[in-house]
Structures are given as C-alpha cells and as structure tokens.
Design a protein around this motif. Structure first.
Motif, PDB file in Angstrom:
ATOM      1  N   ASP A  38       0.857  -1.310  -0.077  1.00 41.59           N
ATOM      2  CA  ASP A  38       0.046  -0.046   0.044  1.00 41.59           C
ATOM      3  C   ASP A  38       0.903   1.341   0.083  1.00 41.59           C
ATOM      4  OD1 ASP A  38      -2.210   1.787   0.126  1.00 41.59           O
ATOM      5  OD2 ASP A  38      -3.327   0.200   1.561  1.00 41.59           O
ATOM      6  N   LYS A  41       2.370   2.656  -3.393  1.00 48.72           N
ATOM      7  CA  LYS A  41       1.315   3.162  -4.720  1.00 48.72           C
ATOM      8  C   LYS A  41       1.650   4.415  -5.124  1.00 48.72           C
ATOM      9  CE  LYS A  41      -2.585   4.737  -2.000  1.00 48.72           C
ATOM     10  NZ  LYS A  41      -2.161   4.246  -0.484  1.00 48.72           N
ATOM     11  N   ALA A  54      -3.151  -3.471  -3.248  1.00 47.69           N
ATOM     12  CA  ALA A  54      -2.185  -3.350  -2.179  1.00 47.69           C
ATOM     13  C   ALA A  54      -2.136  -4.740  -1.708  1.00 47.69           C
ATOM     14  CB  ALA A  54      -2.732  -2.506  -1.139  1.00 47.69           C
ATOM     15  N   THR A  57      -2.586  -4.883   2.469  1.00 51.25           N
ATOM     16  CA  THR A  57      -3.690  -4.633   3.337  1.00 51.25           C
ATOM     17  C   THR A  57      -5.085  -5.143   2.639  1.00 51.25           C
ATOM     18  OG1 THR A  57      -3.944  -2.633   1.957  1.00 51.25           O
ATOM     19  CG2 THR A  57      -2.615  -2.392   3.975  1.00 51.25           C
ATOM     20  N   ARG A  59      -6.328  -3.625   0.075  1.00 51.03           N
ATOM     21  CA  ARG A  59      -7.042  -2.426  -0.545  1.00 51.03           C
ATOM     22  C   ARG A  59      -6.912  -2.279  -1.829  1.00 51.03           C
ATOM     23  NH1 ARG A  59      -8.901   0.855   3.765  1.00 51.03           N
ATOM     24  NH2 ARG A  59      -8.011   0.184   5.794  1.00 51.03           N
ATOM     25  N   TYR A  61      -7.510  -0.071  -5.409  1.00 51.56           N
ATOM     26  CA  TYR A  61      -7.528   1.432  -5.784  1.00 51.56           C
ATOM     27  C   TYR A  61      -7.661   1.457  -7.291  1.00 51.56           C
ATOM     28  CZ  TYR A  61      -5.579   2.306  -1.176  1.00 51.56           C
ATOM     29  OH  TYR A  61      -4.975   2.466   0.112  1.00 51.56           O
ATOM     30  N   ASN A  73     -12.305  -3.248  -0.410  1.00 53.32           N
ATOM     31  CA  ASN A  73     -11.318  -4.190   0.063  1.00 53.32           C
ATOM     32  C   ASN A  73     -11.425  -5.532  -0.398  1.00 53.32           C
ATOM     33  OD1 ASN A  73     -11.806  -1.874   2.197  1.00 53.32           O
ATOM     34  ND2 ASN A  73      -9.889  -3.004   3.102  1.00 53.32           N
ATOM     35  N   ASP A 168      -4.984   6.291   4.606  1.00 47.16           N
ATOM     36  CA  ASP A 168      -5.034   5.989   3.183  1.00 47.16           C
ATOM     37  C   ASP A 168      -5.827   7.135   2.826  1.00 47.16           C
ATOM     38  OD1 ASP A 168      -7.544   4.886   2.508  1.00 47.16           O
ATOM     39  OD2 ASP A 168      -7.144   3.733   4.227  1.00 47.16           O
TER      40      ASP A 168
END
Length: 348
Positions: A38, A41, A54, A57, A59, A61, A73, A168
């Motif tokens: 993460d 990025k 990521a 995590t 996550r 994007y 997520n 984030d």
C-alpha cells in the motif's frame, strides 16, 4: 481487434503495423493490475482506469488520471465457507454458512448464527438466537467531515490531508498535541451519537484503523457512546485502545466517566508481554458485539496478519447501542509533538 479490450490486431501484410501494436502497449499499462504494498502506490502513475492491489492490506484502488482513488477491500475470511441446506454441526466462530434451504447467509458468532441476509435458522438449540445486523461505513475521513461530532475536545482533532500522515486516501482524522496544548488532563475524545450514516449495535462486527505515531501515546475507538461528553456530563460507552505508553498493551474497557476522575471497568487487558505496540504501524481494530455481552476482538497488522486477539473478554450488557468516538491519551507530555491517526470506521 479483441472484443473486450479493444487491442489492435494488424492484418497480415499491412504497412506501419508497429503503430497499432505500440498503442496496445499503452492500453496494457492501464489494463493490467499493479500489485505492490500500500505504501508504494505513490510510485506508480494513476492512469485513468488503472487498478492497484495493495498486497499487504487487501485494499483496491483505481486511478482517475491524477491520483489513486480507494475502491474497496478484499476482506479477510478466517472461517470455513459451508454451502448446504442443513445446519452445520460444530461450527467455529467466523464460519460462513450459505443456507440453500432458506436462502440465507449466516455467520457463526459466539452467540449463535448471525443472519446477514435472507432467512435465518430457527432460534434456540445449539444455533442460538438470530441477531439483527447492519453493514456500511460509519466514518471515513475521505468523505465525512466532523459536523456529526461533539465534545469538549472537538477543536483538538482535525482532518489532515498531509500525505505523509494519512492512513490511506487523501484525508485521515488526527489528534496532534504540541507544546501549546497544556491542559493538565491529557485524555481527549470526540464522539457522535447522531448524523453519521450508521452506528454499530449488538449483532454487529465493526473495525477501525488506528496508528500511534509517537511513544507514550494511546489511541483507540469508542462504541455504545451515550452522549458527546463534557466535564460535567462525560460520555459513557465502551472503548478499545492500543497503548504505546509507559506500559504498552491493549485494553478494552467500559467507561462511565472519562474526565479527571476516571471510572473505568476493564473487560480485557493484554500487557506488553503479549503486545509490543509499534509506533508508525497501522493496526485494524475489529470487535464483534454479541447479544450475550461478550465482545471478542482481533487486532490486525497492516499486512493482514493477526497482531493480538482476545476471544473471551469479560461480558458486559450495560449498553446494546449508541454512538461512536475516538480517544487519545498520553503517559506524560513530551517536549515534542505527540500524535495518533484514525480512519475507516466501518461495520462489516
């Protein structure tokens, strides 16, 4: 030309065939998923439509041409997935059961099957009572401001857009103490009892990201909050905090007074022997609020691994619903800045 991605396929014998192939490479740079931690990025160009996963995590994007926008997520699942028309035998906490007989989606908690959608199993017996639950974002600094919050300390918390401080996205909630803030009572909270999209209550599992940036600092989250708080009428509710103070650890507590004369009943306490809280580390605090008053919790590291958990804290049924909040405290004041950062409070 491919139908889904519109890549160019030059015909045999065509002139300047390299031009459409070069266009393909430009498209691939946006179409192929980027995978990295993460924190890295920012090293990649957020081309419009590009996807970044990521790996630490979970996550996701999506680039908008100028920045990486948080999309969602890939949630952790620590239990088994069971698809059948009869109630599973000997389930474990966090098992997911898709009931093909009743078209129901259920999760096993320490108080029984929690029905997420559809029709739940019959109450009673080994399955326990069905529990009403909700899902959704409680507070996200990316989209929420502090208008729904109150309390004596409201002006001491802020939404920071400093990219070196955010957890984030482009904003996070922050409490930062400097030398100019010299009140003797170091305990700071803000709370909201109305105005947010949703609030956790009995039957819900909720989580929030917290990062302690400096030593001798505590930070945590509140739920079941009964009022926004003042010196004469302090907020009451539950809290869990991570402590990088003089005696590091994790505490879950029922709080009936938070100012000057603390009235705190411990529900769970893990000392520094079990939990060396690291400064600068993003921890995800996850709590399941059961109808029997138990509130087992798990705290995750930023890579998704379990930092510490307590599946058997002391039960308490004082409150079954209420507002939410964020807390901050210090072991003692340092001559330099002390800080805690919060984000992504959500019901899952």
């Amino acid at each position: 030309m491919t139908e889904n991605h519109q890549y160019n396929t030059p015909k045999k014998g065509s002139t300047d065939w390299h031009i459409p192939l070069n266009e393909n490479f430009k498209l691939i740079d946006s179409d192929v998923e980027i995978r990295d931690s993460d924190a890295n990025k920012g090293s990649y160009t957020p081309k419009s439509g590009a996807k970044f996963l990521a790996t630490d995590t979970g996550r996701v994007y999506v680039g908008d041409g100028s920045q990486w926008e948080f999309f969602g997520n890939i949630n952790r699942s620590d239990g088994d997935l069971l698809v059948q028309d009869t109630e599973p035998q000997s389930p474990s906490v966090k098992d997911v059961w898709i009931d093909t007989g009743n078209a129901g989606l259920n999760v096993w908690t320490s108080s029984g099957w929690l029905t997420i959608a559809g029709t739940g199993p019959d109450s009673g017996g080994s399955s326990g009572d069905d529990v009403t639950t909700s899902t959704g974002t409680v507070f996200d600094a990316e989209t929420n401001d502090l208008s729904a919050f109150g309390g004596e300390d409201l002006t001491l918390f802020e939404l920071t857009s400093d990219s070196s401080l955010t957890i984030d996205g482009s904003r996070s909630l922050m409490r930062e103490r400097t030398n100019g803030d010299n009140r003797d009572d170091n305990y700071r909270t803000i709370a909201s009892v109305s105005g947010l999209p949703v609030y956790p209550s009995v039957g819900d599992t909720f989580r929030c990201d917290v990062r302690i940036d400096t030593a001798n600092t505590y930070g945590g989250v509140l739920w079941g909050v009964q009022n926004t708080g003042s010196v004469s009428n302090p907020e009451q509710g539950y809290r869990i905090r991570i402590d990088a103070g003089a005696s590091p650890g994790v505490e879950m507590e029922r709080v009936t007074e938070t100012r000057h004369q603390h009235n705190i009943d411990s529900l769970s306490s893990l000392s520094a022997i079990e939990t060396e809280v690291s400064t600068g580390q993003v921890y995800t605090l996850e709590v399941t609020w059961n109808s029997d008053g138990t509130m087992p919790y798990t705290i995750y590291n930023s890579d998704g691994s379990v930092f510490v958990e307590d599946q058997n804290p002391t039960a308490d049924t004082t409150w079954t619903s209420g507002g939410i909040g964020f807390m901050y405290n210090e072991s003692y004041k340092n001559p330099t800045t002390q800080r805690a950062v919060y984000d992504n409070y959500e019901i899952v």
